[in-house]
Scaffold this motif. Structure first.
Motif, PDB file in Angstrom:
ATOM      1  N   VAL A   1      57.382  -8.345  11.342  1.00 30.45           N
ATOM      2  CA  VAL A   1      57.781  -8.383  12.877  1.00 30.45           C
ATOM      3  C   VAL A   1      59.040  -8.985  13.027  1.00 30.45           C
ATOM      4  N   PHE A   2      59.151 -10.287  12.403  1.00 28.47           N
ATOM      5  CA  PHE A   2      60.222 -11.383  12.986  1.00 28.47           C
ATOM      6  C   PHE A   2      61.144 -11.195  11.919  1.00 28.47           C
ATOM      7  N   ASP A   3      62.412 -11.630  12.150  1.00 30.33           N
ATOM      8  CA  ASP A   3      63.665 -11.601  11.227  1.00 30.33           C
ATOM      9  C   ASP A   3      63.617 -12.434  10.307  1.00 30.33           C
ATOM     10  N   ARG A   4      63.524 -11.908   9.002  1.00 32.37           N
ATOM     11  CA  ARG A   4      63.085 -12.511   7.701  1.00 32.37           C
ATOM     12  C   ARG A   4      64.372 -13.329   7.417  1.00 32.37           C
TER      13      ARG A   4
ATOM     14  N   MET B   1      51.835 -10.733   8.302  1.00 36.37           N
ATOM     15  CA  MET B   1      51.786 -10.067   9.473  1.00 36.37           C
ATOM     16  C   MET B   1      53.362 -10.265  10.285  1.00 36.37           C
ATOM     17  N   SER B   2      53.771 -11.635  10.425  1.00 37.63           N
ATOM     18  CA  SER B   2      54.852 -12.071  11.187  1.00 37.63           C
ATOM     19  C   SER B   2      56.189 -11.609  10.390  1.00 37.63           C
ATOM     20  N   MET B   3      56.021 -11.528   8.741  1.00 41.09           N
ATOM     21  CA  MET B   3      57.218 -11.118   8.370  1.00 41.09           C
ATOM     22  C   MET B   3      57.328  -9.752   8.478  1.00 41.09           C
TER      23      MET B   3
ATOM     24  N   LEU C   1      52.672 -17.414  15.934  1.00 37.57           N
ATOM     25  CA  LEU C   1      51.311 -17.221  15.972  1.00 37.57           C
ATOM     26  C   LEU C   1      51.103 -16.791  17.378  1.00 37.57           C
ATOM     27  N   PRO C   2      51.293 -17.283  18.482  1.00 36.21           N
ATOM     28  CA  PRO C   2      50.994 -16.669  19.973  1.00 36.21           C
ATOM     29  C   PRO C   2      51.090 -15.436  20.090  1.00 36.21           C
ATOM     30  N   GLN C   3      52.285 -14.983  19.527  1.00 40.16           N
ATOM     31  CA  GLN C   3      53.094 -13.501  19.992  1.00 40.16           C
ATOM     32  C   GLN C   3      52.231 -12.647  18.951  1.00 40.16           C
ATOM     33  N   ILE C   4      51.913 -12.996  17.733  1.00 42.04           N
ATOM     34  CA  ILE C   4      51.180 -11.904  16.839  1.00 42.04           C
ATOM     35  C   ILE C   4      49.750 -11.888  17.176  1.00 42.04           C
ATOM     36  N   ALA C   5      49.141 -12.969  17.654  1.00 46.24           N
ATOM     37  CA  ALA C   5      47.848 -13.060  18.286  1.00 46.24           C
ATOM     38  C   ALA C   5      47.699 -12.381  19.474  1.00 46.24           C
ATOM     39  N   ALA C   6      48.688 -12.381  20.446  1.00 43.73           N
ATOM     40  CA  ALA C   6      48.649 -11.435  21.411  1.00 43.73           C
ATOM     41  C   ALA C   6      48.888  -9.867  21.389  1.00 43.73           C
ATOM     42  N   ALA C   7      49.521  -9.800  20.307  1.00 45.82           N
ATOM     43  CA  ALA C   7      49.763  -8.240  19.853  1.00 45.82           C
ATOM     44  C   ALA C   7      48.381  -7.713  19.152  1.00 45.82           C
TER      45      ALA C   7
END
Length: 224
Positions: free
Chosen positions: A171-174, A167-169, A211-217
Motif C-alpha cells: 500500500v505505502f511507498d516502498r 500488507m503495508s508494503m 498500523l492504524p491505517q492498515i487496521a482501519a482498512a
C-alpha cells in the motif's frame, strides 16, 4: 549422542511443513480467519496428517494459529499489541546497534548491496523480495556490529510485525523505506552515531503511522 550428531540432525518433516505455512501466513497467502484443514494440506503436499498436525500445534504456539476444539484450526488475527511491542524492542536494540557500528571501521558493503536489491524489487513490484532484502539489511547491521545473536533474538519477536509489513508494503511507498535505509547507511558511513541512531528511530517509527491505517482498512484482520 555427540555434539556433531546434534548439529547434523536434519530438519523434521513437521518443521518443514511449519516453515512453509509460517511463510504463507506472513505473506498473507493465508489471511486471518482462514481455516486450515489437516486433510487438505496433507493431500496437497503428499504427506500423512501427523506432521501437518504437529505443524499446526507449533503455529498455535507461535501465536499465528488458533486451535478451536471440535471446530478446527484457524489463522489467528494480527496482534496490534505484539506488533507495537516488537517495534519498540527493535527501536531500542537497533538504535544501540547503530551507535556501536558508527564507532568502528566496519564493512558496510552488504548493507549497500541490499539497497540495490531493494531498488530492483521495488521497480518490479516484488513485495516478498523487497521485504526479504529489508530483513537482510537490518541483519547486516547487526552482523557488522558483531551481534549475530541479537538479530536471532529479534527474529523470534517479529512474526506479527512481518505480517503487517507484507500488507503495508503493498500500500505505502516502498521508495520511502529505501530512502530511510539510505539515511541509516549514510550516517554509518560518516561514522555519525547521533545521525545513525536518529535515522534508525525514524525508520522504525514509520510503523506507528502505518498500523492504524492498515487496521482501519482491514478491521477483521486485527485484534488488540
Amino acid at each position: 549422542m555427540t555434539d556433531a550428531t546434534l548439529i547434523a540432525r536434519p530438519v523434521t518433516t513437521a518443521q518443514q511443513v511449519h516453515d512453509w505455512l509460517h511463510q504463507r501466513i506472513l505473506r498473507g497467502d493465508l489471511p486471518p480467519g482462514a481455516r486450515l484443514s489437516e486433510t487438505d494440506i496433507a493431500e496437497q503436499i503428499g504427506l500423512s496428517r501427523q506432521p501437518v498436525r504437529e505443524a499446526f500445534i507449533r503455529l498455535a504456539s507461535d501465536g499465528l494459529a488458533e486451535v478451536r476444539p471440535q471446530r478446527g484450526t484457524y489463522i489467528g488475527k494480527i496482534s496490534a499489541r505484539a506488533v507495537l511491542s516488537a517495534r519498540l524492542i527493535r527501536e531500542a536494540v537497533e538504535s544501540d546497534l547503530a551507535r556501536m557500528l558508527a564507532d568502528r571501521d566496519a564493512d558496510l558493503s552488504t548493507m549497500e548491496a541490499e539497497l540495490s536489491v531493494q531498488d530492483r524489487a521495488n521497480a518490479q513490484g516484488d513485495v516478498a523480495a523487497f521485504i526479504a532484502s529489508d530483513d537482510r539489511f537490518h541483519q547486516a547491521m547487526a552482523l557488522a556490529a558483531g551481534q549475530a545473536a541479537v538479530w536471532q533474538d529479534l527474529e523470534r519477536l517479529k512474526s506479527q510485525m512481518n505480517r503487517l509489513r507484507h500488507m503495508s508494503m503493498r500500500v505505502f511507498d516502498r521508495s520511502e523505506t529505501i530512502g530511510q535505509h539510505r539515511a541509516i547507511l549514510t550516517a554509518l558511513q560518516a561514522r555519525d552515531a547521533d545521525a545513525a541512531e536518529a535515522a534508525v528511530r525514524a525508520h522504525l517509527r514509520q510503523m506507528l503511522t502505518e498500523l492504524p491505517q492498515i487496521a482501519a482498512a482491514h478491521p477483521d484482520y486485527f485484534t488488540d
